[in-house]
Design a protein around this motif. Structure first.
Motif, PDB file in Angstrom:
ATOM      1  N   GLY A  74      55.855  37.746  43.474  1.00 40.43           N
ATOM      2  CA  GLY A  74      55.708  38.900  44.215  1.00 40.43           C
ATOM      3  C   GLY A  74      53.920  38.849  44.384  1.00 40.43           C
ATOM      4  N   ARG A  75      53.498  40.056  44.836  1.00 36.09           N
ATOM      5  CA  ARG A  75      51.945  40.205  45.169  1.00 36.09           C
ATOM      6  C   ARG A  75      51.476  41.488  44.962  1.00 36.09           C
ATOM      7  NH1 ARG A  75      54.060  40.631  50.080  1.00 36.09           N
ATOM      8  NH2 ARG A  75      53.055  42.102  51.487  1.00 36.09           N
ATOM      9  N   ILE A  76      50.266  41.798  44.418  1.00 35.61           N
ATOM     10  CA  ILE A  76      49.675  43.320  44.198  1.00 35.61           C
ATOM     11  C   ILE A  76      48.646  43.490  45.402  1.00 35.61           C
ATOM     12  CG2 ILE A  76      48.589  44.605  42.678  1.00 35.61           C
ATOM     13  CD1 ILE A  76      49.789  43.179  40.251  1.00 35.61           C
ATOM     14  N   GLU A  77      48.906  44.194  46.031  1.00 37.18           N
ATOM     15  CA  GLU A  77      47.698  44.398  47.148  1.00 37.18           C
ATOM     16  C   GLU A  77      47.041  45.675  46.502  1.00 37.18           C
ATOM     17  OE1 GLU A  77      49.149  44.653  50.965  1.00 37.18           O
ATOM     18  OE2 GLU A  77      49.876  42.635  50.802  1.00 37.18           O
ATOM     19  N   LEU A  78      45.558  45.401  46.259  1.00 32.46           N
ATOM     20  CA  LEU A  78      44.785  46.541  45.624  1.00 32.46           C
ATOM     21  C   LEU A  78      44.346  47.253  46.920  1.00 32.46           C
ATOM     22  CD1 LEU A  78      42.800  44.608  42.937  1.00 32.46           C
ATOM     23  CD2 LEU A  78      44.847  46.211  42.607  1.00 32.46           C
ATOM     24  N   ASN A  79      43.705  48.473  46.754  1.00 31.18           N
ATOM     25  CA  ASN A  79      43.176  49.305  47.695  1.00 31.18           C
ATOM     26  C   ASN A  79      41.919  48.880  48.167  1.00 31.18           C
ATOM     27  OD1 ASN A  79      45.654  50.988  47.678  1.00 31.18           O
ATOM     28  ND2 ASN A  79      44.769  52.217  45.948  1.00 31.18           N
ATOM     29  N   ALA A  80      41.638  49.058  49.417  1.00 33.70           N
ATOM     30  CA  ALA A  80      40.379  48.653  50.026  1.00 33.70           C
ATOM     31  C   ALA A  80      39.376  49.880  49.943  1.00 33.70           C
ATOM     32  CB  ALA A  80      40.572  48.277  51.497  1.00 33.70           C
ATOM     33  N   GLY A  81      38.137  49.513  49.873  1.00 39.91           N
ATOM     34  CA  GLY A  81      37.115  50.644  49.911  1.00 39.91           C
ATOM     35  C   GLY A  81      36.746  51.287  48.507  1.00 39.91           C
ATOM     36  N   GLN A  82      36.941  50.613  47.603  1.00 41.79           N
ATOM     37  CA  GLN A  82      36.865  51.199  46.367  1.00 41.79           C
ATOM     38  C   GLN A  82      36.306  50.178  45.283  1.00 41.79           C
ATOM     39  OE1 GLN A  82      40.204  53.402  44.380  1.00 41.79           O
ATOM     40  NE2 GLN A  82      41.376  53.413  46.221  1.00 41.79           N
ATOM     41  N   ASN A  83      35.554  49.022  45.980  1.00 43.98           N
ATOM     42  CA  ASN A  83      34.846  48.079  45.196  1.00 43.98           C
ATOM     43  C   ASN A  83      35.723  47.449  44.056  1.00 43.98           C
ATOM     44  OD1 ASN A  83      32.437  46.864  44.802  1.00 43.98           O
ATOM     45  ND2 ASN A  83      31.684  48.301  43.044  1.00 43.98           N
ATOM     46  N   PHE A  84      36.877  47.315  44.459  1.00 43.22           N
ATOM     47  CA  PHE A  84      37.874  46.557  43.593  1.00 43.22           C
ATOM     48  C   PHE A  84      37.580  44.898  43.739  1.00 43.22           C
ATOM     49  CE2 PHE A  84      41.167  50.064  43.677  1.00 43.22           C
ATOM     50  CZ  PHE A  84      40.712  50.779  42.658  1.00 43.22           C
ATOM     51  N   GLU A  85      36.980  44.377  44.717  1.00 48.32           N
ATOM     52  CA  GLU A  85      36.496  43.088  44.749  1.00 48.32           C
ATOM     53  C   GLU A  85      35.818  42.925  43.580  1.00 48.32           C
ATOM     54  OE1 GLU A  85      37.244  44.584  48.988  1.00 48.32           O
ATOM     55  OE2 GLU A  85      36.191  45.381  47.247  1.00 48.32           O
ATOM     56  N   MET A  86      34.840  43.678  43.152  1.00 49.23           N
ATOM     57  CA  MET A  86      33.899  43.427  42.001  1.00 49.23           C
ATOM     58  C   MET A  86      34.635  43.528  40.818  1.00 49.23           C
ATOM     59  SD  MET A  86      30.709  42.577  41.459  1.00 49.23           S
ATOM     60  CE  MET A  86      29.851  43.089  42.595  1.00 49.23           C
ATOM     61  N   ALA A  87      35.672  44.475  40.863  1.00 50.53           N
ATOM     62  CA  ALA A  87      36.482  44.619  39.511  1.00 50.53           C
ATOM     63  C   ALA A  87      37.225  43.524  39.175  1.00 50.53           C
ATOM     64  CB  ALA A  87      37.240  45.983  39.737  1.00 50.53           C
ATOM     65  N   LEU A  88      37.504  42.609  40.148  1.00 56.50           N
ATOM     66  CA  LEU A  88      38.253  41.203  40.042  1.00 56.50           C
ATOM     67  C   LEU A  88      37.509  40.353  39.585  1.00 56.50           C
ATOM     68  CD1 LEU A  88      40.888  41.517  43.041  1.00 56.50           C
ATOM     69  CD2 LEU A  88      41.389  42.004  40.828  1.00 56.50           C
ATOM     70  N   ARG A  89      36.245  40.221  39.400  1.00 57.08           N
ATOM     71  CA  ARG A  89      35.533  39.062  39.298  1.00 57.08           C
ATOM     72  C   ARG A  89      35.948  38.686  37.841  1.00 57.08           C
ATOM     73  NH1 ARG A  89      29.102  40.204  39.154  1.00 57.08           N
ATOM     74  NH2 ARG A  89      29.782  41.098  36.977  1.00 57.08           N
ATOM     75  N   ASP A  90      35.886  37.082  37.613  1.00 54.99           N
ATOM     76  CA  ASP A  90      36.329  36.644  36.687  1.00 54.99           C
ATOM     77  C   ASP A  90      37.779  36.742  36.021  1.00 54.99           C
ATOM     78  OD1 ASP A  90      33.462  36.034  36.362  1.00 54.99           O
ATOM     79  OD2 ASP A  90      33.225  37.949  35.331  1.00 54.99           O
ATOM     80  N   LEU A  91      38.659  37.486  36.828  1.00 49.57           N
ATOM     81  CA  LEU A  91      40.121  37.583  36.330  1.00 49.57           C
ATOM     82  C   LEU A  91      40.752  36.378  36.725  1.00 49.57           C
ATOM     83  CD1 LEU A  91      42.157  39.394  35.177  1.00 49.57           C
ATOM     84  CD2 LEU A  91      42.591  40.238  37.385  1.00 49.57           C
ATOM     85  N   ASP A  92      40.429  35.522  37.543  1.00 53.57           N
ATOM     86  CA  ASP A  92      41.089  34.124  37.931  1.00 53.57           C
ATOM     87  C   ASP A  92      41.235  33.092  36.994  1.00 53.57           C
ATOM     88  OD1 ASP A  92      38.427  33.410  38.293  1.00 53.57           O
ATOM     89  OD2 ASP A  92      38.539  32.796  40.243  1.00 53.57           O
ATOM     90  N   GLY A  93      40.501  33.295  35.943  1.00 55.24           N
ATOM     91  CA  GLY A  93      40.587  32.501  34.640  1.00 55.24           C
ATOM     92  C   GLY A  93      41.727  32.765  33.783  1.00 55.24           C
ATOM     93  N   PHE A  94      42.396  33.719  33.751  1.00 52.67           N
ATOM     94  CA  PHE A  94      43.536  34.044  33.225  1.00 52.67           C
ATOM     95  C   PHE A  94      44.966  33.634  33.541  1.00 52.67           C
ATOM     96  CE2 PHE A  94      39.930  36.976  31.981  1.00 52.67           C
ATOM     97  CZ  PHE A  94      40.237  36.871  30.348  1.00 52.67           C
TER      98      PHE A  94
END
Length: 269
Positions: A31-51
């Motif tokens: 499945g996929r999780i689509e985060l809400n736009a316009g809340q600076n979640f792009e920055m919150a996802l930083r470094d998560l792809d290594g897990f």
């Protein structure tokens, strides 16, 4: 306390009985999780792809109320119900769920995951990385779970089922094989361990056969108690001939798929 969803989970499991009880036991439920736009979640996802895995905290959005006890899908010996706080029941005082899913990739605000046990449209409240050093306790006691009746069963598929499943999958978003593996791989048929309210299952114990309903299709199977093997044999339509007549109500929008399915020589019910 105010809690707002940060995004939404999207997957193939639309109804409660389609979701596996423990996602990690059943790969192939992506499945996929689509985060809400316009809340600076792009920055919150930083470094998560290594897990490799992440914790997903979500809301049981389709449940109303809670129950102090629950009947597990595979109950412990000598018990029918256990306390809610000693279970993973979705009916809780606060409808909050926790799932450890496999993170496949991140694309912008979309997280692609597998081994998910969430329903389509589930509100996601938070995401945290899974850290084996801190989160894994393989030697911890598991209470009544260690006394559960029933082991994992092997689920096989005959050639007719494979052909029918492929034909349906190519023309719809239905995944009958994955659903059957989730619903039939755990439990003891002869002792009636399966929760029929979730699995829409009927079993003929004398013939060691059964039928599992998946939306408007029916999955026919045989099973062997001794070997703990389930064999998926074929698929049939859940509609009657009268229900498939032209002009009848098409509540689920799939009757033409069934009309085409039953006219194929090898796929007759």
């Amino acid at each position: 306390m105010q809690v707002s969803p940060i995004g939404t989970f999207f997957g193939d499991a639309v109804y409660k009985y389609e979701a596996p009880r423990q996602g990690r036991l059943f790969a192939g439920h992506p499945g996929r999780i689509e985060l809400n736009a316009g809340q600076n979640f792009e920055m919150a996802l930083r470094d998560l792809d290594g897990f490799e895995r992440i914790w997903v905290i979500f809301q049981f959005h389709e449940n109303v109320g809670w129950r102090p006890t629950t009947r597990p899908p595979v109950p412990p010996k000598g018990k029918d119900r256990v306390g809610t706080f000693a279970s993973r029941s979705p009916y809780r005082p606060n409808p909050i769920g926790l799932s450890c899913v496999r993170l496949l990739k991140i694309d912008g605000l979309t997280l692609y995951v597998d081994e998910a046990d969430l329903l389509n449209g589930t509100p996601v409240l938070d995401i945290k990385p899974y850290i084996p050093m801190a989160d894994a306790f393989p030697d911890a006691k598991a209470g009544w779970v260690e006394e559960q009746e029933g082991d994992l069963w092997t689920v096989l598929a005959d050639a007719p089922f494979d052909a029918q499943n492929r034909w349906i999958a190519e023309r719809s978003d239905f995944d009958l094989e994955s659903f059957a593996r989730v619903q039939l791989s755990r439990g003891n048929f002869s002792k009636g361990v399966f929760d029929s309210t979730r699995r829409r299952l009927t079993v003929d114990e004398s013939a060691h056969t059964g039928v599992l309903a998946y939306r408007t299709f029916r999955i026919h199977f045989t099973y062997d108690d001794t070997a703990r093997v389930v064999c998926l044999q074929r698929v049939s339509s859940g509609y009657t001939a009268e229900e498939l007549q032209e002009g009848t109500e098409d509540k689920y929008g799939d009757k033409q798929l069934h009309r085409d399915f039953i006219t194929l020589p090898d796929f007759r019910r």
